[in-house]
Write a protein that holds these residues in place. Structure first.
Motif, PDB file in Angstrom:
ATOM      1  N   LEU A 118       0.827  -1.208   0.000  1.00 36.94           N
ATOM      2  CA  LEU A 118       0.000   0.000   0.000  1.00 36.94           C
ATOM      3  C   LEU A 118       0.861   1.258   0.000  1.00 36.94           C
ATOM      4  O   LEU A 118       0.494   2.263  -0.626  1.00 36.94           O
ATOM      5  CB  LEU A 118      -0.967  -0.019   1.182  1.00 36.94           C
ATOM      6  CG  LEU A 118      -2.043  -1.100   1.084  1.00 36.94           C
ATOM      7  CD1 LEU A 118      -2.886  -1.135   2.350  1.00 36.94           C
ATOM      8  CD2 LEU A 118      -2.920  -0.909  -0.147  1.00 36.94           C
ATOM      9  N   GLU A 119       2.001   1.229   0.654  1.00 35.96           N
ATOM     10  CA  GLU A 119       2.910   2.370   0.605  1.00 35.96           C
ATOM     11  C   GLU A 119       3.471   2.559  -0.811  1.00 35.96           C
ATOM     12  O   GLU A 119       3.634   3.689  -1.270  1.00 35.96           O
ATOM     13  CB  GLU A 119       4.050   2.196   1.609  1.00 35.96           C
ATOM     14  CG  GLU A 119       3.588   2.352   3.047  1.00 35.96           C
ATOM     15  CD  GLU A 119       4.696   2.111   4.058  1.00 35.96           C
ATOM     16  OE1 GLU A 119       5.872   1.931   3.679  1.00 35.96           O
ATOM     17  OE2 GLU A 119       4.379   2.103   5.264  1.00 35.96           O
ATOM     18  N   LEU A 120       3.745   1.479  -1.503  1.00 33.67           N
ATOM     19  CA  LEU A 120       4.236   1.557  -2.885  1.00 33.67           C
ATOM     20  C   LEU A 120       3.187   2.126  -3.828  1.00 33.67           C
ATOM     21  O   LEU A 120       3.478   3.003  -4.639  1.00 33.67           O
ATOM     22  CB  LEU A 120       4.659   0.174  -3.381  1.00 33.67           C
ATOM     23  CG  LEU A 120       5.984  -0.350  -2.860  1.00 33.67           C
ATOM     24  CD1 LEU A 120       6.087  -1.848  -3.123  1.00 33.67           C
ATOM     25  CD2 LEU A 120       7.141   0.383  -3.506  1.00 33.67           C
ATOM     26  N   VAL A 121       1.966   1.604  -3.757  1.00 27.70           N
ATOM     27  CA  VAL A 121       0.941   2.027  -4.715  1.00 27.70           C
ATOM     28  C   VAL A 121       0.452   3.449  -4.467  1.00 27.70           C
ATOM     29  O   VAL A 121      -0.081   4.075  -5.369  1.00 27.70           O
ATOM     30  CB  VAL A 121      -0.252   1.038  -4.789  1.00 27.70           C
ATOM     31  CG1 VAL A 121       0.217  -0.336  -5.214  1.00 27.70           C
ATOM     32  CG2 VAL A 121      -1.030   0.995  -3.503  1.00 27.70           C
ATOM     33  N   THR A 122       0.668   3.965  -3.255  1.00 30.63           N
ATOM     34  CA  THR A 122       0.246   5.337  -2.961  1.00 30.63           C
ATOM     35  C   THR A 122       1.387   6.335  -3.103  1.00 30.63           C
ATOM     36  O   THR A 122       1.177   7.542  -2.983  1.00 30.63           O
ATOM     37  CB  THR A 122      -0.327   5.441  -1.537  1.00 30.63           C
ATOM     38  OG1 THR A 122       0.678   5.041  -0.599  1.00 30.63           O
ATOM     39  CG2 THR A 122      -1.579   4.603  -1.390  1.00 30.63           C
ATOM     40  N   GLY A 123       2.605   5.857  -3.329  1.00 30.75           N
ATOM     41  CA  GLY A 123       3.740   6.745  -3.490  1.00 30.75           C
ATOM     42  C   GLY A 123       4.438   7.121  -2.195  1.00 30.75           C
ATOM     43  O   GLY A 123       5.342   7.958  -2.188  1.00 30.75           O
ATOM     44  N   MET A 124       4.054   6.512  -1.101  1.00 24.44           N
ATOM     45  CA  MET A 124       4.709   6.796   0.179  1.00 24.44           C
ATOM     46  C   MET A 124       6.078   6.121   0.275  1.00 24.44           C
ATOM     47  O   MET A 124       6.892   6.495   1.116  1.00 24.44           O
ATOM     48  CB  MET A 124       3.814   6.342   1.339  1.00 24.44           C
ATOM     49  CG  MET A 124       2.520   7.129   1.442  1.00 24.44           C
ATOM     50  SD  MET A 124       1.438   6.524   2.758  1.00 24.44           S
ATOM     51  CE  MET A 124       2.479   6.765   4.185  1.00 24.44           C
TER      52      MET A 124
END
Length: 93
Positions: free
Chosen positions: A54-60
Motif C-alpha cells: 500500500l505504501e508503494l501504490v500510494t507513493g509513500m
C-alpha cells in the motif's frame, strides 16, 4: 480490501501474465505484458507484505527503497514494477 483493489488496478494498468505479484495473505495477481506463465514457479515474482504494498501504490515508498530495505523481493528480468508505481501516476489521463 485495499490490497485486493490495488492488485486489480495493477492488472488493469499493466495487463498480462508475465509477473506474479504476491501480497500474502491478501492476494496475488498476474500482470505485465509478455510471455505467459502456466506451470510451476513463475520466473518473474514480486512479493511483499500488505503495508509495504500500500505504501508503494500510494507513493509513500519508492520501489528502490522497498527493495534495498528488504521489504520487497523481486526476481526475474521483468519483475521491476518501478515504472508502474505509484498506481495513479501510471494511469493515462
Amino acid at each position: 480490501m485495499a490490497v485486493r483493489f490495488t492488485l486489480e488496478e495493477l492488472a488493469d494498468v499493466a495487463p498480462g501474465h508475465t509477473v506474479e505479484v504476491r501480497v500474502p495473505p491478501d492476494g496475488a495477481v498476474q500482470a505485465v505484458e509478455g510471455p505467459r506463465h502456466t506451470r510451476g514457479t513463475p520466473p518473474n515474482v514480486v512479493q511483499t507484505d500488505p503495508t509495504t504494498w500500500l505504501e508503494l501504490v500510494t507513493g509513500m515508498l519508492t520501489w528502490r527503497d522497498a527493495v534495498s530495505s528488504g521489504r520487497l523481493t523481486a526476481s526475474g528480468e521483468r519483475a521491476d514494477l518501478a515504472g508502474l508505481l505509484p498506481l495513479q501516476a501510471a494511469r493515462q489521463r
